[in-house]
Write an enzyme that holds these catalytic residues in place. Structure first.
Site, mmCIF file in Angstrom:
data_model
loop_
_atom_site.group_PDB
_atom_site.id
_atom_site.type_symbol
_atom_site.label_atom_id
_atom_site.label_comp_id
_atom_site.label_asym_id
_atom_site.label_seq_id
_atom_site.Cartn_x
_atom_site.Cartn_y
_atom_site.Cartn_z
ATOM 1 N N HIS A 1 -7.893 -0.603 -9.520
ATOM 2 C CA HIS A 1 -7.743 0.413 -8.483
ATOM 3 C C HIS A 1 -6.649 1.414 -8.861
ATOM 4 C CE1 HIS A 1 -7.923 2.087 -4.423
ATOM 5 N NE2 HIS A 1 -6.609 1.991 -4.351
ATOM 6 N N ASP B 1 0.841 -1.199 0.000
ATOM 7 C CA ASP B 1 0.000 0.000 0.000
ATOM 8 C C ASP B 1 0.878 1.252 0.000
ATOM 9 O OD1 ASP B 1 -2.249 1.526 0.053
ATOM 10 O OD2 ASP B 1 -2.995 0.805 1.975
#
Length: 307
Positions: free
Chosen positions: A210, A137
């Protein structure tokens, strides 16, 4: 990124006299952080304090940050970036969990009955900075001077320069459904290779990924970035697995545009397929003042003249 974080969202008491407590607290925050942090200098303790739009008006009046506004829900039905109440945000970070815990306890003790905590999440670093879904992330976070330029308000709003806007969302994941997918399908949804973290080639990366939908460019074709400090959290015994999203930016507009791309789609209908397995259960926008401004807020007066 630190090893631990605590995210606290609170709402103000409706009792007017309690506003004085919160204003006085603004002048104490930095000192409390220093005092707790000195108990373990290697722990890298820090704290960011933010205020929601309605809270700013009640506490400090005018002038107010130019782009501070209530967060409005984005999307419809089951695919919705919800808007939830939030007057004060505490983003506490450290490499040692006890430092985070102690600072949270001390800051909330000083606030007392002036606030009610409506959400508290204890986040942790997951292996090599991976989210609960197994992908790294924050890969595209800006660094150095670039991070400053993208996240810190400048002379476009001079009274609030060196502050920032921050949007927070708590996501819960359907890990059973997610883990039932093949790795290749997961990679297409995220837009990156799971093991190496390398972005998929443009000619194979789906437009609904995403990565694709959260990539923004300005009118000159330059990428517009935000600074993410997301953390995993969870309670395995209660089958709770989540990601706490927290994004900092010079303006709320890029973050809100990313959410619109994710939840509505770009174009409409071409939404982020990660949302088939991740559900946003909170959503609030805050302005985070610089330390010098935060300390001066203790002496601010509202439009009604109260201090």
């Amino acid at each position: 990124m630190t090893r631990h974080a605590i995210f606290i969202v609170a709402i103000l008491s409706p009792i007017p006299e309690h506003l004085d407590t919160v204003r006085a607290w603004c002048g104490d925050v930095a000192a409390v952080v220093r005092s707790v942090g000195k108990r373990s200098l290697a722990g890298q303790l820090s704290c960011v304090c933010g205020f929601g739009s309605a809270a700013w008006d009640r506490l400090f009046g005018a002038p107010r940050p130019a782009q501070l506004h209530p967060f409005s829900a984005i999307g419809t039905g089951d695919r919705l970036a919800v808007s939830t109440p939030g007057d004060i945000l505490l983003h506490i970070r450290a490499d040692e969990k006890d430092l985070c815990f102690e600072l949270a306890a001390q800051l909330l003790k000083k606030l007392g009955d002036a606030v009610t905590v409506v959400d508290e999440v204890h986040g942790f670093r997951y292996f090599d900075q991976r989210a609960m879904i197994g992908f790294v992330d924050g890969t595209e976070n800006p660094e150095g001077h670039e991070a400053f330029d993208y996240t810190v308000i400048g002379q476009e709003d001079a009274p609030f320069s060196c502050g920032s806007y921050v949007l927070v969302q708590k996501y819960l994941h359907d890990m059973k459904g997610w883990n039932a997918l093949t790795v290749e399908t997961q990679e297409n949804i995220i837009g990156r290779h799971k093991q190496s973290n390398i972005e998929l080639d443009a000619d194979v990366k789906p437009s609904y990924s995403h990565s694709s939908l959260t990539t923004l460019t300005d009118e000159q074709g330059n990428e517009v970035k935000i600074l993410r400090d997301n953390m995993p959290f969870g309670k395995p015994g209660m089958r709770e697995f989540g990601t706490y999203f927290i994004g900092y930016a010079r303006s709320p507009q890029p973050i809100e545009q990313m959410l619109e791309n994710m939840f509505i789609g770009r174009p409409a209908g071409n939404y982020d397929r990660l949302l088939d397995f991740s559900r946003a259960v909170t959503g609030s926008l805050f302005f985070t003042p610089s330390v010098p401004l935060l300390e001066t807020l203790a002496d601010r007066t509202t439009a009604s003249g109260s201090t």
